[in-house]
Design an enzyme around this catalytic site. Structure first.
Site, PDB file in Angstrom:
ATOM      1  N   ASP A  78       5.392  77.280  56.129  1.00 16.05           N
ATOM      2  CA  ASP A  78       5.020  78.184  57.217  1.00 16.05           C
ATOM      3  C   ASP A  78       5.223  79.646  56.832  1.00 16.05           C
ATOM      4  OD1 ASP A  78       4.352  76.080  58.880  1.00 16.05           O
ATOM      5  OD2 ASP A  78       6.335  75.948  59.784  1.00 16.05           O
ATOM      6  N   THR A  89       7.722  77.634  68.678  1.00 15.95           N
ATOM      7  CA  THR A  89       8.369  76.491  68.021  1.00 15.95           C
ATOM      8  C   THR A  89       9.233  76.934  66.845  1.00 15.95           C
ATOM      9  OG1 THR A  89       6.405  76.137  66.635  1.00 15.95           O
ATOM     10  CG2 THR A  89       6.535  74.885  68.680  1.00 15.95           C
TER      11      THR A  89
END
Length: 270
Positions: free
Chosen positions: A54, A168
């Site tokens: 990510d 998240t």
């Protein structure tokens, strides 16, 4: 179609076989490809394959949004929440992109203004206390308002303004709610607040947030998508609103968010 390949050098410094395999698969489908190292290399690119975690995607997401380049992530990191495919599914990823039979998920971004500096963030903005050097401080004191109305004065380790994508990430770890990617909302999450009433606040994506430092002696760290972007001092205002542009991600199924949430966050906890 012209594809770009952007990868985390840390993962592939000694072994670039995955990168070479991707180039070969794209060539077999009749697609051009080239290595991308930064924003300047994105001109003429239609789709960017991002190999990494990510963090790797976040380093290039804003540049892709500015250049209107769609992103498809291949997870070579730990969590890979933003990635659509795992490494063993590389063939499927190439076939999907080259067929054109995919969906595009447009993800909201933050536009952050502080003084003459303007930043974009896909995940979040954090204003945090300094933990080292002469600027060390135990807490930060911030005044927050939304659309001109005071939300609170926060005494805490910091405050996070998060997009649904970033809900998240750091915000979740700090006790914030999870927002589905298609919700037109953001979330303000205090970090370790020294208060019984300070809680995360979900607010409209059309709103404008203003944050002011009440600390007169020490500058606070301004962090966008996990990277230090500057400092904020007493009297300075940070303005946050939804950016006019979006980060566009290629997906097989835009409705698979909650399945991914279950799988990825359970994997994270192990």
């Amino acid at each position: 179609m012209k594809a770009g390949i952007y990868y985390n050098r840390k993962y592939f410094s000694d072994n670039k076989s995955y990168v070479e395999r991707l180039k070969k698969l794209l060539a077999e489908k009749g697609a051009e490809s080239k290595a991308v190292e930064g924003c300047a290399d994105l001109d003429g690119i239609d789709v960017l394959f991002v190999l990494g975690g990510d963090g790797t995607i976040l380093t290039i997401a804003a540049a892709c949004a500015l250049k209107k380049v769609r992103i498809i992530g291949i997870n070579y990191g730990h969590l890979g929440f933003l990635a659509e495919f795992e490494p063993e599914k590389l063939d499927e990823a190439v076939a999907l992109v080259c067929s054109g039979d995919y969906q595009v998920q447009q993800r909201s971004m933050l536009e952050i203004t502080c003084g003459k500096k303007t930043l974009l963030a896909l995940n979040d903005l954090a204003i945090q206390r300094s933990t080292s050097g002469i600027n060390f401080c135990n807490t930060v004191n911030l005044h927050a308002e939304i659309d001109g109305a005071t939300v609170d004065n926060f005494s805490s380790d910091g405050i996070i303004i998060s997009t649904p994508t970033g809900s998240t990430a750091y915000s979740l770890a700090a006790g914030g709610s999870v927002l589905a990617p298609d919700i037109n909302a953001f979330i303000m999450t205090p970090v370790c607040p020294h208060s019984l009433h300070s809680r995360p606040v979900v607010f409209s994506g059309n709103s404008v947030v203003k944050l002011n430092s009440l600390d007169k002696s020490r500058p606070l760290a301004l962090i966008a998508d996990g990277r230090i972007a500057g400092e904020i001092c007493a009297g300075e205002t940070v303005t946050v609103k939804r950016a006019e542009i979006t980060a566009d991600f290629i997906t097989r199924d835009a409705k698979n968010f909650f399945n991914k949430l279950l799988v990825k966050l359970n994997k994270w906890s192990k």
